[in-house]
Design a protein around this motif. Structure first.
Motif, short mmCIF file in Angstrom:
data_model
loop_
_atom_site.label_atom_id
_atom_site.label_comp_id
_atom_site.label_asym_id
_atom_site.label_seq_id
_atom_site.Cartn_x
_atom_site.Cartn_y
_atom_site.Cartn_z
N GLY A 230 0.82 -1.21 0.00
CA GLY A 230 0.00 0.00 0.00
C GLY A 230 0.86 1.26 0.00
N VAL B 17 0.82 4.11 -3.01
CA VAL B 17 0.46 5.50 -2.77
C VAL B 17 1.65 6.44 -2.97
CG1 VAL B 17 -0.37 7.12 -1.03
CG2 VAL B 17 -1.44 4.91 -1.25
N VAL C 32 3.41 4.57 -7.25
CA VAL C 32 2.60 4.19 -8.41
C VAL C 32 1.50 5.22 -8.68
CG1 VAL C 32 1.06 2.43 -9.38
CG2 VAL C 32 3.11 1.73 -8.12
N HIS D 209 1.22 7.42 -12.07
CA HIS D 209 0.10 7.19 -12.98
C HIS D 209 -0.57 8.54 -13.27
CE1 HIS D 209 -4.31 6.52 -13.51
NE2 HIS D 209 -3.93 5.54 -14.30
N LEU E 95 6.92 5.22 -14.20
CA LEU E 95 5.82 4.38 -13.71
C LEU E 95 6.17 2.90 -13.88
CD1 LEU E 95 2.98 3.97 -12.62
CD2 LEU E 95 2.10 4.23 -14.94
N LEU F 38 0.53 -11.34 -11.66
CA LEU F 38 -0.56 -10.36 -11.75
C LEU F 38 -0.16 -9.17 -12.63
CD1 LEU F 38 -2.08 -10.15 -8.14
CD2 LEU F 38 -3.25 -10.87 -10.23
N MET F 39 1.07 -8.72 -12.47
CA MET F 39 1.57 -7.59 -13.29
C MET F 39 1.53 -7.97 -14.76
SD MET F 39 2.69 -4.93 -11.50
CE MET F 39 3.07 -4.55 -9.78
N THR G 16 -1.90 -7.92 -16.23
CA THR G 16 -2.68 -6.68 -16.18
C THR G 16 -1.95 -5.49 -16.84
OG1 THR G 16 -1.89 -6.21 -13.91
CG2 THR G 16 -3.99 -7.38 -14.13
N VAL G 17 -1.00 -4.90 -16.15
CA VAL G 17 -0.47 -3.60 -16.60
C VAL G 17 0.64 -3.66 -17.66
CG1 VAL G 17 -1.08 -2.31 -14.53
CG2 VAL G 17 1.06 -3.58 -14.57
N ALA H 37 -7.00 -9.10 -6.61
CA ALA H 37 -6.42 -9.22 -5.27
C ALA H 37 -7.49 -9.08 -4.19
CB ALA H 37 -5.33 -8.17 -5.09
N LEU I 37 -9.63 -6.52 -3.87
CA LEU I 37 -9.73 -5.14 -3.40
C LEU I 37 -10.55 -4.27 -4.36
CD1 LEU I 37 -5.93 -4.83 -2.56
CD2 LEU I 37 -7.75 -4.96 -0.86
N ILE J 166 -10.74 -0.29 -4.31
CA ILE J 166 -9.69 0.63 -4.79
C ILE J 166 -9.91 0.82 -6.28
CG2 ILE J 166 -7.23 1.08 -5.00
CD1 ILE J 166 -6.81 -0.85 -2.64
N GLN K 50 -8.31 8.92 -8.50
CA GLN K 50 -8.91 7.86 -7.68
C GLN K 50 -10.37 8.19 -7.41
OE1 GLN K 50 -6.74 6.92 -4.11
NE2 GLN K 50 -8.01 5.17 -3.60
#
Ligand code: HEC
Length: 155
Positions: free
Chosen positions: A32, A36, A39, A43, A65, A87-88, A91-92, A129, A131, A134, A148
């Motif tokens: 987290g 914050v 990332v 972004h 980034l 996961l990375m 996704t991104v 994940a 969440l 978020i 956000q």
């Protein structure tokens, strides 16, 4: 505050000498914290640069980034039961490559599409994940964290 300081001083003076001399443990930012601290602002900056077609800065911001996300992967290979690299990759990774291409080509429409795709990918990972609260979005200037969503999700 003053009371706290006095209490801290009293505590420090009662520590055994060896303990007082010991260095504090190294700071290890958690998932987290990295999100914050590194990332989310990157972004945001990438989005703001792309919006005004500042390709020179967008090129820089894209790489920053990417590095932030690589650092997350390197320092937190496992988050709860999740394999972060996996996961990375799911996704991104691809949207980041698309952004890089769009920036090199100075193609605004391609940038906008890839940036939306990237933002969806941030959320795809958050959902995977567990969440879903978020929610990242394309910055729209509506708050101090314009990338956000803070309004509650509709049931
Ligand atoms: C590999 C999965 C993954 C990806 C990709 C990912 N995140 Fe996260 N993110 C997480 C996890 C897991 C947490 C929760 C960390 C915790 O509970 O400490 C999180 C937390 C956050 C938070 C903290 C929420 C808060 O309000 O304090 C923000 C902001 C965030 N992510 C932004 C982003 C952005 C922006 C991107 C895309 C550029 C992104 N994340 C991509 C996994 C990911």
């Amino acid at each position: 505050m003053a009371n706290l300081r006095v209490a801290a001083m009293a505590f420090a003076t009662t520590l055994p000498l060896g303990a007082a001399a010991q260095a504090p443990p190294p700071y290890q930012p958690g998932m987290g914290d990295l999100m914050v601290m590194t990332v989310q602002p990157r972004h945001l900056k990438l989005g703001l640069a792309g919006e005004v077609r500042n390709w020179a800065y967008a090129d820089f911001a894209q790489h920053e980034l990417e590095e932030s996300l690589e650092n997350v992967e390197k320092h937190i290979p496992k988050w709860r039961d999740f394999d972060v690299a996996q996961l990375m990759a799911a996704t991104v990774k691809q949207p980041l490559e698309e952004i890089e291409k769009a920036v090199k080509a100075r193609d605004g429409a391609a940038f906008d599409a890839a940036y939306r795709q990237l933002t969806d990918a941030c959320n795809a990972c958050h959902r995977s994940a567990g969440l879903p609260a978020i929610v990242i979005k394309v910055p729209d200037g509506s708050s101090a964290f314009p990338n956000q969503e803070f309004r509650p999700a509709r049931p």
